[in-house]
Scaffold this motif. Structure first.
Motif, PDB file in Angstrom:
ATOM      1  N   UNK A 147      79.674  32.131  -8.452  1.00 61.40           N
ATOM      2  CA  UNK A 147      78.460  31.978  -9.270  1.00 61.40           C
ATOM      3  C   UNK A 147      77.665  30.727  -8.912  1.00 61.40           C
ATOM      4  N   UNK A 148      78.328  29.736  -8.348  1.00 59.27           N
ATOM      5  CA  UNK A 148      77.653  28.507  -7.934  1.00 59.27           C
ATOM      6  C   UNK A 148      77.489  28.438  -6.412  1.00 59.27           C
ATOM      7  N   UNK A 149      77.639  29.569  -5.765  1.00 60.89           N
ATOM      8  CA  UNK A 149      77.536  29.602  -4.318  1.00 60.89           C
ATOM      9  C   UNK A 149      78.771  29.041  -3.645  1.00 60.89           C
ATOM     10  N   UNK A 150      78.655  28.729  -2.365  1.00 60.22           N
ATOM     11  CA  UNK A 150      79.780  28.166  -1.619  1.00 60.22           C
ATOM     12  C   UNK A 150      79.256  27.407  -0.416  1.00 60.22           C
ATOM     13  N   UNK A 151      80.119  26.594   0.178  1.00 62.60           N
ATOM     14  CA  UNK A 151      79.792  25.878   1.409  1.00 62.60           C
ATOM     15  C   UNK A 151      80.470  26.581   2.578  1.00 62.60           C
ATOM     16  N   UNK A 152      79.802  26.539   3.721  1.00 63.10           N
ATOM     17  CA  UNK A 152      80.360  27.190   4.905  1.00 63.10           C
ATOM     18  C   UNK A 152      79.770  26.550   6.150  1.00 63.10           C
ATOM     19  N   UNK A 153      80.568  26.451   7.207  1.00 58.17           N
ATOM     20  CA  UNK A 153      80.041  25.990   8.484  1.00 58.17           C
ATOM     21  C   UNK A 153      79.222  27.111   9.108  1.00 58.17           C
ATOM     22  N   UNK A 154      78.045  26.766   9.582  1.00 54.89           N
ATOM     23  CA  UNK A 154      77.122  27.711  10.202  1.00 54.89           C
ATOM     24  C   UNK A 154      76.802  27.186  11.594  1.00 54.89           C
ATOM     25  N   UNK A 155      77.377  27.796  12.613  1.00 58.98           N
ATOM     26  CA  UNK A 155      77.145  27.342  13.982  1.00 58.98           C
ATOM     27  C   UNK A 155      76.046  28.165  14.635  1.00 58.98           C
ATOM     28  N   UNK A 156      75.320  27.535  15.548  1.00 56.08           N
ATOM     29  CA  UNK A 156      74.248  28.221  16.261  1.00 56.08           C
ATOM     30  C   UNK A 156      73.951  27.498  17.562  1.00 56.08           C
ATOM     31  N   UNK A 157      73.635  28.275  18.585  1.00 58.36           N
ATOM     32  CA  UNK A 157      73.110  27.698  19.824  1.00 58.36           C
ATOM     33  C   UNK A 157      71.648  28.095  20.038  1.00 58.36           C
ATOM     34  N   UNK A 158      71.060  28.744  19.038  1.00 58.26           N
ATOM     35  CA  UNK A 158      69.713  29.300  19.186  1.00 58.26           C
ATOM     36  C   UNK A 158      68.670  28.185  19.241  1.00 58.26           C
ATOM     37  N   UNK A 159      67.777  28.306  20.196  1.00 58.51           N
ATOM     38  CA  UNK A 159      66.630  27.427  20.331  1.00 58.51           C
ATOM     39  C   UNK A 159      65.358  28.264  20.326  1.00 58.51           C
ATOM     40  N   UNK A 160      64.261  27.802  19.754  1.00 55.65           N
ATOM     41  CA  UNK A 160      64.110  26.506  19.099  1.00 55.65           C
ATOM     42  C   UNK A 160      64.954  26.393  17.828  1.00 55.65           C
ATOM     43  N   UNK A 161      65.326  25.178  17.481  1.00 54.71           N
ATOM     44  CA  UNK A 161      66.229  24.957  16.370  1.00 54.71           C
ATOM     45  C   UNK A 161      65.607  25.396  15.042  1.00 54.71           C
ATOM     46  N   UNK A 162      64.269  25.471  14.983  1.00 53.32           N
ATOM     47  CA  UNK A 162      63.616  25.905  13.746  1.00 53.32           C
ATOM     48  C   UNK A 162      64.058  27.305  13.329  1.00 53.32           C
ATOM     49  N   UNK A 185      75.641  26.581  24.278  1.00 53.97           N
ATOM     50  CA  UNK A 185      76.023  27.995  24.316  1.00 53.97           C
ATOM     51  C   UNK A 185      77.494  28.168  24.667  1.00 53.97           C
ATOM     52  N   UNK A 186      77.931  27.563  25.770  1.00 54.44           N
ATOM     53  CA  UNK A 186      79.305  27.765  26.232  1.00 54.44           C
ATOM     54  C   UNK A 186      80.320  27.277  25.208  1.00 54.44           C
ATOM     55  N   UNK A 187      80.031  26.151  24.550  1.00 55.71           N
ATOM     56  CA  UNK A 187      80.965  25.603  23.566  1.00 55.71           C
ATOM     57  C   UNK A 187      81.108  26.535  22.366  1.00 55.71           C
ATOM     58  N   UNK A 188      80.000  27.103  21.912  1.00 56.63           N
ATOM     59  CA  UNK A 188      80.093  28.021  20.771  1.00 56.63           C
ATOM     60  C   UNK A 188      80.826  29.298  21.164  1.00 56.63           C
ATOM     61  N   UNK A 189      80.554  29.813  22.344  1.00 53.81           N
ATOM     62  CA  UNK A 189      81.244  31.026  22.796  1.00 53.81           C
ATOM     63  C   UNK A 189      82.749  30.789  22.824  1.00 53.81           C
ATOM     64  N   UNK A 190      83.173  29.634  23.311  1.00 56.60           N
ATOM     65  CA  UNK A 190      84.605  29.324  23.360  1.00 56.60           C
ATOM     66  C   UNK A 190      85.208  29.278  21.972  1.00 56.60           C
ATOM     67  N   UNK A 191      84.533  28.618  21.036  1.00 59.30           N
ATOM     68  CA  UNK A 191      85.031  28.563  19.665  1.00 59.30           C
ATOM     69  C   UNK A 191      85.039  29.948  19.028  1.00 59.30           C
ATOM     70  N   UNK A 192      84.000  30.707  19.283  1.00 55.66           N
ATOM     71  CA  UNK A 192      83.901  32.048  18.720  1.00 55.66           C
ATOM     72  C   UNK A 192      85.045  32.923  19.194  1.00 55.66           C
ATOM     73  N   UNK A 193      85.310  32.900  20.475  1.00 54.96           N
ATOM     74  CA  UNK A 193      86.330  33.784  21.015  1.00 54.96           C
ATOM     75  C   UNK A 193      87.742  33.337  20.634  1.00 54.96           C
ATOM     76  N   UNK A 194      87.875  32.107  20.207  1.00 55.50           N
ATOM     77  CA  UNK A 194      89.168  31.652  19.649  1.00 55.50           C
ATOM     78  C   UNK A 194      89.307  32.041  18.175  1.00 55.50           C
ATOM     79  N   UNK A 195      88.257  32.622  17.590  1.00 53.59           N
ATOM     80  CA  UNK A 195      88.334  33.071  16.206  1.00 53.59           C
ATOM     81  C   UNK A 195      88.167  31.966  15.192  1.00 53.59           C
ATOM     82  N   UNK A 196      87.354  30.956  15.509  1.00 54.93           N
ATOM     83  CA  UNK A 196      87.249  29.779  14.649  1.00 54.93           C
ATOM     84  C   UNK A 196      86.002  29.769  13.758  1.00 54.93           C
ATOM     85  N   UNK A 197      85.092  30.735  13.905  1.00 53.60           N
ATOM     86  CA  UNK A 197      83.786  30.621  13.271  1.00 53.60           C
ATOM     87  C   UNK A 197      83.599  31.645  12.156  1.00 53.60           C
TER      88      UNK A 197
END
Length: 515
Positions: free
Chosen positions: A362-377, A400-412
């Motif tokens: 009911x009060x929402x939640x916090x979560x890590x949101x990763x992105x490599x998308x540019x422009x950052x806006x 890009x490469x760093x996020x792909x590595x984390x993603x494929x390790x199942x961390x995101x």
């Protein structure tokens, strides 16, 4: 909620208004034209130049200038035409015979042969080779030599898009050279049969090419007009644009489209746009790979995310240039991408808040949101919409490469990325990667995987469509993977450069020329 537009920096705006900036003169570009060199900038470094071992668009582009496959897809018509093979025959739904072109040379002067084709296709289709995108080759059973200049490719299942995969993502290695130097040595200095050859490879800094004057007669890419290419990896959009304005590079792409009008006011630059097959997305960890207690494991929390984001506003106001919001998790033109099969989610922040409450937040939640998308806006706009609905997304912008590595390790738990399907106009180039058990699959839904595989296991169009329709319905009703918008590539380059653009998001520098 209003999505703001980034204003240009004072220096750029002033130049556009007619005030000169130091160094912004015609000399540097004219020097490159005289030297017959084109200086290119890419934003992301590629960890492996061998195209089979990276899944980044930049890697595909770099490879495309130097490699050829058995066949080639004409960028204007999407028609498959001869390349290293001059003829092909479908023996049956799972077998193709190829007649190979004679007289072709690799960049080291060695002859292209049937052994190179068999070696390449056999190697990349083996799971133990660990290519970056296994689904691109999982349909291949094997390849055998049937004569001095003929080979037979066999498939595990009927694959109607086989020639597209062979054209776009199956370049041919030189067997003798790669076996001699090994995979690591080959990645440090790859050689192919394409119109350019590598002269320098530095995965941290960039690559250099020169025209391969031994490119075979009748090759579909033709003889390049420009003698040399230098491609630098520049880590951020602002620096990239500064380098273009200072005429230290001649070509960039995917700059902020807000800058187009001002760039086009400069007497020595031009900017243009072209929609591509790339789709931006949010992948939500329904499978709990990043932790069983993560909020994305709850259906109503995922549905809240889908209702929270005004995707149409992002597409029209930020991306622009004709960007669209796909209803289904694929690009609209791809075979099997039926928007009518998708469950629709309107922008409704109040409904998003209600769903969060029903999910136990009911009060929402916090979560890590990763992105490599540019422009950052673009990433920040998604973050702002989420936060307005009560989802406190901590934006972590990554390479890009760093996020792909984390993603494929199942961390995101929540990640924003993009997928261009290797420009293959069939959903078999996107759905299996995210819904059929790969390292990028955060749904891990066995029923969905079975539907995706069923669509890929037959040549019957009606059966394929029925399976893919059911897969799209299940993927969207469970809110696994949110398609945000289609990409519109924004190019900026020297006015003295003639550079054609195409809808498949594959810059072809071998077709460019100085005016």
């Amino acid at each position: 909620m209003t999505i703001g537009r980034r204003r240009l920096g004072q220096g750029i705006a002033a130049t556009a208004g007619g005030l000169a900036l130091p160094g912004l003169i015609a000399g540097p570009a004219e020097a490159q034209r005289s030297a017959n060199t084109l200086r290119i900038a890419f934003r992301d470094a590629v960890p492996n130049i061998d195209p089979y071992f990276n899944s980044q668009r930049t890697g595909l582009i770099i490879a495309h200038q130097a490699f050829d496959g058995l066949v080639h897809r004409d960028p204007g018509t999407f028609r498959i035409v001869p390349a290293l093979a001059t003829e092909w025959t479908w023996v049956d739904a799972k077998t193709i015979d190829f007649t190979l072109r004679q007289g072709v040379k690799f960049h080291d002067g060695s002859d292209f042969t049937a052994d190179d084709v068999v070696y390449t296709i056999t190697t990349v289709s083996k799971p133990e080779t660990r290519v970056a995108t296994p689904s691109n080759y999982a349909w291949i059973e094997g390849c055998e030599k049937t004569g001095p200049n003929t080979v037979r490719l066999t498939m595990k299942r009927p694959t109607p898009a086989a020639l597209e995969y062979l054209a776009m993502v199956t370049p041919i290695w030189p067997k003798a050279y790669r076996e001699r130097v090994g995979p690591d040595g080959f990645s440090r200095m790859p050689i192919g049969t394409g119109p350019y050859r590598f002269t320098k490879v530095d995965v941290a800094a960039g690559v250099e090419y020169e025209r391969f004057d031994g490119y075979y007669q009748g090759g579909p890419k033709g003889r390049p007009a420009i003698q040399k290419l230098t491609a630098r990896f520049i880590g951020d959009a602002a620096t990239e644009l500064t380098e273009l304005l200072g005429q230290r590079v001649d070509w960039i792409w995917n700059m902020n489209p807000d800058q187009m009008a001002n760039v086009n006011r400069l007497p020595f630059l031009q900017a243009t746009q072209q929609e591509s097959m790339r789709v931006a997305f949010l992948s939500l960890d329904a499978a709990g790979r990043s932790g069983a207690d993560n909020p994305m494991t709850k259906l109503k929390a995922r549905q809240a995310v889908w209702h929270a984001i005004d995707r149409n506003a992002i597409a029209t106001r930020l991306v622009g240039g004709g960007s669209r919001v796909p209803a289904a998790p694929c690009f609209p033109s791809q075979f099997g991408c039926n928007a009518d099969a998708a469950v629709k989610y309107d922008y409704d922040p109040n409904k998003a808040k209600a769903l969060l409450a029903e999910a136990g937040y009911p009060n929402g939640f916090e979560i890590e949101f990763t992105s490599y998308i540019q422009p950052r806006q673009w990433s920040e706009a998604v973050q702002n919409y989420l936060q307005a609905a009560g989802i406190r997304a901590r934006l972590n912008l990554m390479q890009v490469a760093a996020q792909i590595q984390r993603s494929q390790r199942g961390e995101l738990a929540m990640q924003m990325g993009s997928w261009g399907s290797y420009s293959i106009n069939d959903v078999s180039a996107i759905l299996p990667n995210y819904f059929a058990g790969s390292a990028d699959d955060y749904a891990r839904d066995e029923e969905l995987t079975a539907l995706v595989n069923a669509g890929g296991n037959t040549a019957d169009e009606a059966a394929r469509k029925a399976a893919y329709d059911a897969a799209i319905k299940r993927a969207t009703e469970n809110a696994y993977w949110l398609p945000l918008f289609t990409y519109v590539s924004t190019y900026a380059f020297q006015k003295q450069l003639e550079f054609p653009t195409f809808a498949d998001e594959l810059p072809r520098f071998y077709l460019a020329k100085w005016k």
